[in-house]
Write a protein that holds these residues in place. Sequence first.
Motif, PDB file in Angstrom:
ATOM      1  N   GLU A 180       0.739  -1.160   0.052  1.00 49.46           N
ATOM      2  CA  GLU A 180       0.070  -0.126  -0.051  1.00 49.46           C
ATOM      3  C   GLU A 180       1.083   1.168  -0.085  1.00 49.46           C
ATOM      4  OE1 GLU A 180      -3.896  -1.312   2.719  1.00 49.46           O
ATOM      5  OE2 GLU A 180      -2.327  -0.240   3.608  1.00 49.46           O
ATOM      6  N   TYR A 197      -2.877   3.715  -3.051  1.00 46.66           N
ATOM      7  CA  TYR A 197      -2.543   2.861  -4.159  1.00 46.66           C
ATOM      8  C   TYR A 197      -2.604   1.391  -3.442  1.00 46.66           C
ATOM      9  CZ  TYR A 197      -0.600   6.622  -7.209  1.00 46.66           C
ATOM     10  OH  TYR A 197      -0.378   7.695  -8.155  1.00 46.66           O
ATOM     11  N   THR A 198      -3.336   0.537  -4.109  1.00 50.99           N
ATOM     12  CA  THR A 198      -3.261  -0.845  -3.618  1.00 50.99           C
ATOM     13  C   THR A 198      -3.397  -1.763  -4.797  1.00 50.99           C
ATOM     14  OG1 THR A 198      -5.834  -0.824  -3.562  1.00 50.99           O
ATOM     15  CG2 THR A 198      -4.603  -0.595  -1.244  1.00 50.99           C
ATOM     16  N   SER A 200      -3.909  -4.242  -7.756  1.00 50.08           N
ATOM     17  CA  SER A 200      -4.985  -4.502  -8.712  1.00 50.08           C
ATOM     18  C   SER A 200      -4.564  -5.381  -9.935  1.00 50.08           C
ATOM     19  CB  SER A 200      -5.695  -3.301  -8.910  1.00 50.08           C
ATOM     20  OG  SER A 200      -6.862  -3.517  -9.739  1.00 50.08           O
ATOM     21  N   GLU A 202      -6.385  -5.643 -12.349  1.00 52.66           N
ATOM     22  CA  GLU A 202      -7.632  -5.222 -13.195  1.00 52.66           C
ATOM     23  C   GLU A 202      -6.967  -3.866 -13.797  1.00 52.66           C
ATOM     24  OE1 GLU A 202     -11.195  -4.765 -11.510  1.00 52.66           O
ATOM     25  OE2 GLU A 202     -11.567  -6.547 -11.187  1.00 52.66           O
ATOM     26  N   SER A 203      -5.856  -3.359 -13.220  1.00 53.34           N
ATOM     27  CA  SER A 203      -5.135  -2.103 -13.800  1.00 53.34           C
ATOM     28  C   SER A 203      -3.951  -2.293 -14.635  1.00 53.34           C
ATOM     29  CB  SER A 203      -4.858  -1.312 -12.477  1.00 53.34           C
ATOM     30  OG  SER A 203      -4.227  -0.097 -12.918  1.00 53.34           O
ATOM     31  N   TRP A 207      -1.925  -1.183 -10.178  1.00 50.90           N
ATOM     32  CA  TRP A 207      -2.306  -0.531  -8.968  1.00 50.90           C
ATOM     33  C   TRP A 207      -3.702   0.094  -8.967  1.00 50.90           C
ATOM     34  CZ3 TRP A 207       0.647  -1.106  -4.578  1.00 50.90           C
ATOM     35  CH2 TRP A 207       1.928  -1.461  -4.647  1.00 50.90           C
ATOM     36  N   ARG A 208      -4.594   0.163  -8.141  1.00 48.46           N
ATOM     37  CA  ARG A 208      -5.750   0.741  -8.045  1.00 48.46           C
ATOM     38  C   ARG A 208      -5.721   2.135  -7.077  1.00 48.46           C
ATOM     39  NH1 ARG A 208      -8.111  -2.515  -5.284  1.00 48.46           N
ATOM     40  NH2 ARG A 208      -9.309  -3.716  -6.937  1.00 48.46           N
ATOM     41  N   GLU A 210      -7.401   5.247  -5.179  1.00 47.54           N
ATOM     42  CA  GLU A 210      -8.678   5.874  -4.642  1.00 47.54           C
ATOM     43  C   GLU A 210      -8.386   6.906  -3.503  1.00 47.54           C
ATOM     44  OE1 GLU A 210     -11.401   1.664  -3.870  1.00 47.54           O
ATOM     45  OE2 GLU A 210      -9.415   1.632  -3.050  1.00 47.54           O
TER      46      GLU A 210
END
Length: 214
Positions: A180, A197-198, A200, A202-203, A207-208, A210
């Motif tokens: 993180e 930032y975590t 992901s 899917e990215s 990183w995702r 939020e």
Amino acid sequence: MDLSQFRREYLKGGLNRSDLNPDPQIQFSRWFEQAQATHIADPTAMILATVNAKGQPSQRTVLLKYYDEKGYVFFTNFESRKSREIGENNRVSLLFVWLELERQVQINGRAERISAAESARYFMTRPKESQIAAWVSSQSHKLSSRQILLQKFNEMKTKIGEGKVPLPSFWGGYRVVPEEIEFWQGRKSRLHDRFLYTPSAESDSGWRVERLAP
């Protein structure tokens, strides 16, 4: 002592989602370079938090020596308190506080020892007296007097002479592998900007990102 009147507004800027690079390492580099350009004292200083087997946290300031896509590296005595606690629980937290820019960066992850070869490459770049100091300091252990420490240092300095100082087997580096990373920018009325930032899958960046409430 009442300290409630010690306050100031944070007015130096804001942080929007569009300002952020999708890769937190690139974003960290941007902020670190800006900290250097501002001539902040010790921009590499970071607070390292560890937790022992009993759940007791402890903190200290260490210096970031290099970083890359794999993580953030610092060096220490492997018999120090921080190393013992990392051996019991390798979950750690790093915190950079750049007050002049009203910014913080928090990095949470796992601390892993780097190789002896990697540690040796860095050790050889240290000033010779710092190399000798690594040999004579039983870091975190009780010391009856400073004079004893200086005596050991001078004895080792005489013994080494003009020779090279070898890497101590009990000294080396840790890499904090991030899981993180949070970027914090102070704002007026305590309505600070925070982005987390975590990882992901899917990215594209891995990183995702939020926004968090201040």
